[in-house]
Design a protein around this motif. Structure first.
Motif, PDB file in Angstrom:
ATOM      1  N   ARG A 100       1.526   9.827   7.726  1.00 61.23           N
ATOM      2  CA  ARG A 100       2.195  11.012   7.170  1.00 61.23           C
ATOM      3  C   ARG A 100       2.302  12.115   8.231  1.00 61.23           C
ATOM      4  NH1 ARG A 100      -0.681   9.407   2.540  1.00 61.23           N
ATOM      5  NH2 ARG A 100       0.805   8.643   0.978  1.00 61.23           N
ATOM      6  N   ALA A 101       1.208  12.312   8.983  1.00 60.99           N
ATOM      7  CA  ALA A 101       1.229  13.320  10.055  1.00 60.99           C
ATOM      8  C   ALA A 101       2.233  12.916  11.136  1.00 60.99           C
ATOM      9  CB  ALA A 101      -0.165  13.474  10.656  1.00 60.99           C
ATOM     10  N   PHE A 102       2.298  11.633  11.447  1.00 67.59           N
ATOM     11  CA  PHE A 102       3.242  11.161  12.451  1.00 67.59           C
ATOM     12  C   PHE A 102       4.681  11.326  11.974  1.00 67.59           C
ATOM     13  CE2 PHE A 102       5.468   7.324  14.343  1.00 67.59           C
ATOM     14  CZ  PHE A 102       5.840   7.999  15.494  1.00 67.59           C
ATOM     15  N   LEU A 103       4.930  11.073  10.707  1.00 71.43           N
ATOM     16  CA  LEU A 103       6.271  11.253  10.157  1.00 71.43           C
ATOM     17  C   LEU A 103       6.700  12.718  10.280  1.00 71.43           C
ATOM     18  CD1 LEU A 103       8.799  10.284   8.672  1.00 71.43           C
ATOM     19  CD2 LEU A 103       7.540  10.527   6.514  1.00 71.43           C
ATOM     20  N   THR A 104       5.808  13.620   9.950  1.00 69.08           N
ATOM     21  CA  THR A 104       6.117  15.049  10.091  1.00 69.08           C
ATOM     22  C   THR A 104       6.421  15.373  11.545  1.00 69.08           C
ATOM     23  OG1 THR A 104       4.731  15.622   8.202  1.00 69.08           O
ATOM     24  CG2 THR A 104       5.199  17.390   9.771  1.00 69.08           C
ATOM     25  N   HIS A 105       5.583  14.868  12.452  1.00 63.71           N
ATOM     26  CA  HIS A 105       5.782  15.074  13.889  1.00 63.71           C
ATOM     27  C   HIS A 105       7.156  14.545  14.315  1.00 63.71           C
ATOM     28  CE1 HIS A 105       5.111  14.758  18.234  1.00 63.71           C
ATOM     29  NE2 HIS A 105       5.600  13.541  18.111  1.00 63.71           N
ATOM     30  N   ALA A 106       7.493  13.333  13.903  1.00 65.28           N
ATOM     31  CA  ALA A 106       8.752  12.707  14.311  1.00 65.28           C
ATOM     32  C   ALA A 106       9.957  13.486  13.779  1.00 65.28           C
ATOM     33  CB  ALA A 106       8.800  11.259  13.834  1.00 65.28           C
ATOM     34  N   ARG A 107       9.834  14.008  12.573  1.00 68.89           N
ATOM     35  CA  ARG A 107      10.954  14.766  11.992  1.00 68.89           C
ATOM     36  C   ARG A 107      11.127  16.109  12.696  1.00 68.89           C
ATOM     37  NH1 ARG A 107      11.511  14.897   5.731  1.00 68.89           N
ATOM     38  NH2 ARG A 107      13.614  15.307   6.402  1.00 68.89           N
ATOM     39  N   VAL A 108      10.028  16.767  13.011  1.00 67.06           N
ATOM     40  CA  VAL A 108      10.094  18.089  13.645  1.00 67.06           C
ATOM     41  C   VAL A 108      10.524  17.986  15.107  1.00 67.06           C
ATOM     42  CG1 VAL A 108       8.659  20.038  14.419  1.00 67.06           C
ATOM     43  CG2 VAL A 108       8.419  19.165  12.100  1.00 67.06           C
ATOM     44  N   ASN A 109      10.076  16.941  15.796  1.00 66.23           N
ATOM     45  CA  ASN A 109      10.273  16.862  17.250  1.00 66.23           C
ATOM     46  C   ASN A 109      11.356  15.906  17.698  1.00 66.23           C
ATOM     47  OD1 ASN A 109       7.993  18.600  17.959  1.00 66.23           O
ATOM     48  ND2 ASN A 109       6.797  17.004  17.018  1.00 66.23           N
ATOM     49  N   VAL A 162       8.379   4.239  11.011  1.00 67.20           N
ATOM     50  CA  VAL A 162       8.226   5.669  10.727  1.00 67.20           C
ATOM     51  C   VAL A 162       9.295   6.478  11.458  1.00 67.20           C
ATOM     52  CG1 VAL A 162       6.688   7.669  10.882  1.00 67.20           C
ATOM     53  CG2 VAL A 162       5.788   5.444  10.180  1.00 67.20           C
ATOM     54  N   VAL A 163       9.584   6.126  12.715  1.00 66.72           N
ATOM     55  CA  VAL A 163      10.646   6.817  13.447  1.00 66.72           C
ATOM     56  C   VAL A 163      11.982   6.606  12.734  1.00 66.72           C
ATOM     57  CG1 VAL A 163      11.981   6.823  15.600  1.00 66.72           C
ATOM     58  CG2 VAL A 163       9.481   6.803  15.682  1.00 66.72           C
ATOM     59  N   GLY A 164      12.200   5.398  12.228  1.00 65.84           N
ATOM     60  CA  GLY A 164      13.425   5.116  11.480  1.00 65.84           C
ATOM     61  C   GLY A 164      13.554   5.992  10.245  1.00 65.84           C
ATOM     62  N   ILE A 165      12.450   6.192   9.547  1.00 68.07           N
ATOM     63  CA  ILE A 165      12.468   7.082   8.377  1.00 68.07           C
ATOM     64  C   ILE A 165      12.817   8.507   8.813  1.00 68.07           C
ATOM     65  CG2 ILE A 165      11.057   8.170   6.592  1.00 68.07           C
ATOM     66  CD1 ILE A 165       9.467   5.513   6.449  1.00 68.07           C
ATOM     67  N   ALA A 166      12.188   8.962   9.900  1.00 70.40           N
ATOM     68  CA  ALA A 166      12.447  10.329  10.378  1.00 70.40           C
ATOM     69  C   ALA A 166      13.915  10.516  10.737  1.00 70.40           C
ATOM     70  CB  ALA A 166      11.553  10.629  11.584  1.00 70.40           C
ATOM     71  N   LEU A 167      14.475   9.554  11.447  1.00 69.83           N
ATOM     72  CA  LEU A 167      15.870   9.671  11.869  1.00 69.83           C
ATOM     73  C   LEU A 167      16.843   9.581  10.690  1.00 69.83           C
ATOM     74  CD1 LEU A 167      15.796   7.525  15.126  1.00 69.83           C
ATOM     75  CD2 LEU A 167      15.968  10.015  14.961  1.00 69.83           C
ATOM     76  N   SER A 168      16.557   8.652   9.774  1.00 67.86           N
ATOM     77  CA  SER A 168      17.499   8.435   8.668  1.00 67.86           C
ATOM     78  C   SER A 168      17.459   9.535   7.612  1.00 67.86           C
ATOM     79  CB  SER A 168      17.245   7.069   8.014  1.00 67.86           C
ATOM     80  OG  SER A 168      15.988   7.052   7.369  1.00 67.86           O
ATOM     81  N   THR A 169      16.384  10.304   7.574  1.00 73.27           N
ATOM     82  CA  THR A 169      16.283  11.368   6.566  1.00 73.27           C
ATOM     83  C   THR A 169      16.440  12.764   7.158  1.00 73.27           C
ATOM     84  OG1 THR A 169      13.864  11.455   6.757  1.00 73.27           O
ATOM     85  CG2 THR A 169      14.782   9.975   5.083  1.00 73.27           C
ATOM     86  N   ARG A 180       9.009   9.081  -0.065  1.00 69.79           N
ATOM     87  CA  ARG A 180       9.210   7.849  -0.848  1.00 69.79           C
ATOM     88  C   ARG A 180       9.351   6.635   0.064  1.00 69.79           C
ATOM     89  NH1 ARG A 180      12.990  10.910  -3.587  1.00 69.79           N
ATOM     90  NH2 ARG A 180      14.706   9.603  -2.815  1.00 69.79           N
ATOM     91  N   LEU A 181      10.112   6.803   1.137  1.00 68.15           N
ATOM     92  CA  LEU A 181      10.287   5.692   2.074  1.00 68.15           C
ATOM     93  C   LEU A 181       8.976   5.339   2.759  1.00 68.15           C
ATOM     94  CD1 LEU A 181      13.749   6.645   3.633  1.00 68.15           C
ATOM     95  CD2 LEU A 181      13.254   4.781   2.028  1.00 68.15           C
ATOM     96  N   LEU A 182       8.189   6.360   3.106  1.00 70.10           N
ATOM     97  CA  LEU A 182       6.890   6.079   3.722  1.00 70.10           C
ATOM     98  C   LEU A 182       5.977   5.364   2.737  1.00 70.10           C
ATOM     99  CD1 LEU A 182       5.048   6.277   6.167  1.00 70.10           C
ATOM    100  CD2 LEU A 182       4.277   8.503   5.319  1.00 70.10           C
ATOM    101  N   ALA A 183       6.032   5.730   1.452  1.00 69.38           N
ATOM    102  CA  ALA A 183       5.228   5.040   0.432  1.00 69.38           C
ATOM    103  C   ALA A 183       5.603   3.564   0.368  1.00 69.38           C
ATOM    104  CB  ALA A 183       5.404   5.704  -0.928  1.00 69.38           C
ATOM    105  N   LEU A 184       6.889   3.252   0.491  1.00 69.12           N
ATOM    106  CA  LEU A 184       7.320   1.850   0.518  1.00 69.12           C
ATOM    107  C   LEU A 184       6.757   1.130   1.740  1.00 69.12           C
ATOM    108  CD1 LEU A 184      11.050   2.236  -0.562  1.00 69.12           C
ATOM    109  CD2 LEU A 184       9.235   1.116  -1.864  1.00 69.12           C
ATOM    110  N   VAL A 185       6.774   1.795   2.880  1.00 75.86           N
ATOM    111  CA  VAL A 185       6.204   1.199   4.092  1.00 75.86           C
ATOM    112  C   VAL A 185       4.708   0.944   3.902  1.00 75.86           C
ATOM    113  CG1 VAL A 185       5.617   1.670   6.515  1.00 75.86           C
ATOM    114  CG2 VAL A 185       7.937   2.093   5.682  1.00 75.86           C
ATOM    115  N   LEU A 186       4.012   1.908   3.325  1.00 72.92           N
ATOM    116  CA  LEU A 186       2.566   1.738   3.103  1.00 72.92           C
ATOM    117  C   LEU A 186       2.283   0.584   2.147  1.00 72.92           C
ATOM    118  CD1 LEU A 186       1.466   5.471   2.989  1.00 72.92           C
ATOM    119  CD2 LEU A 186       0.875   3.784   4.743  1.00 72.92           C
ATOM    120  N   ASP A 187       3.122   0.418   1.125  1.00 72.21           N
ATOM    121  CA  ASP A 187       2.973  -0.740   0.238  1.00 72.21           C
ATOM    122  C   ASP A 187       3.154  -2.034   1.015  1.00 72.21           C
ATOM    123  OD1 ASP A 187       2.463   0.809  -1.973  1.00 72.21           O
ATOM    124  OD2 ASP A 187       4.497   0.665  -2.800  1.00 72.21           O
ATOM    125  N   ALA A 188       4.130  -2.054   1.914  1.00 66.23           N
ATOM    126  CA  ALA A 188       4.375  -3.250   2.722  1.00 66.23           C
ATOM    127  C   ALA A 188       3.219  -3.514   3.687  1.00 66.23           C
ATOM    128  CB  ALA A 188       5.681  -3.100   3.498  1.00 66.23           C
TER     129      ALA A 188
END
Length: 197
Positions: A100-109, A162-169, A180-188
């Protein structure tokens, strides 16, 4: 210059105000780049940090140097968080919190790394990808050893997802879509391998 005993005097430590100015410039640049993007005015960063443009350029001779310092600070913080989480009780929770922290980082940066590569493609850069990959690998391996993460998953796979989620959203109006997408990844991640080992 020597002392009375013939020994060279040590170099004076970096002035405290210079160090504080540098830290304030990096912190301010983080906020301004997050707000206005990596092309934000360096003079605006200096103004918001409460210093003159000359002070900024003494510490950071160009935009690339400042972007690198900001990115390094953020990545060191992200990797430090991974290190702290590795000692937590639940390997599964540690991995989820860090992703989750990495996703935030990827979206911001997301624009900063590209701006560095475009601005000075031959300049020695920060190997962001390897630092992040190492942090992810440590947490993923621990979860795999505890049996809470599938064994056919690699750290590189996870980082790419995770980078894909950041870019696509990035431009999505649905503010909860990335979570939601990260939750799907975590389930996988917790699922069983799809192929035999």
């Amino acid at each position: 210059m020597t002392t009375g005993q013939g020994h060279a005097s040590p170099r004076p430590p970096r002035r405290t105000d210079a160090r504080l100015n540098r830290e304030r410039l990096v912190a301010t640049a983080q906020d301004v780049f997050a707000e206005l993007g990596p092309g934000a005015s360096l003079n605006e960063i200096a103004r918001r940090a409460g210093v003159g443009p000359g002070t900024l350029y003494r510490h950071f001779p160009n935009r690339s140097a400042l972007l690198t310092a900001v990115l390094r600070d953020r990545i060191e913080s992200l990797c430090g968080r991974a290190e702290t989480l590795r000692s937590s009780e639940s390997a599964d929770d540690a991995l989820a919190h860090w992703l989750r922290a990495f996703l935030t980082h990827a979206r911001v940066n997301q624009g900063m790394g590209s701006a560095l590569m475009i601005g000075e493609p031959d300049a020695p850069g920060l190997d962001c990808h390897q630092l992040i990959l190492d942090a992810a690998a440590g947490l993923l391996t621990r979860a795999q050893q505890r049996g809470t993460a599938r064994t056919d998953l690699t750290a590189d796979d996870l980082v790419q997802l995770v980078v894909g989620i950041a870019l696509s959203t990035a431009r999505s109006e649905d503010e909860e879509q990335s979570e939601r997408l990260l939750a799907l990844v975590l389930d996988a991640v917790r699922g069983r391998p799809l192929r035999s080992e």
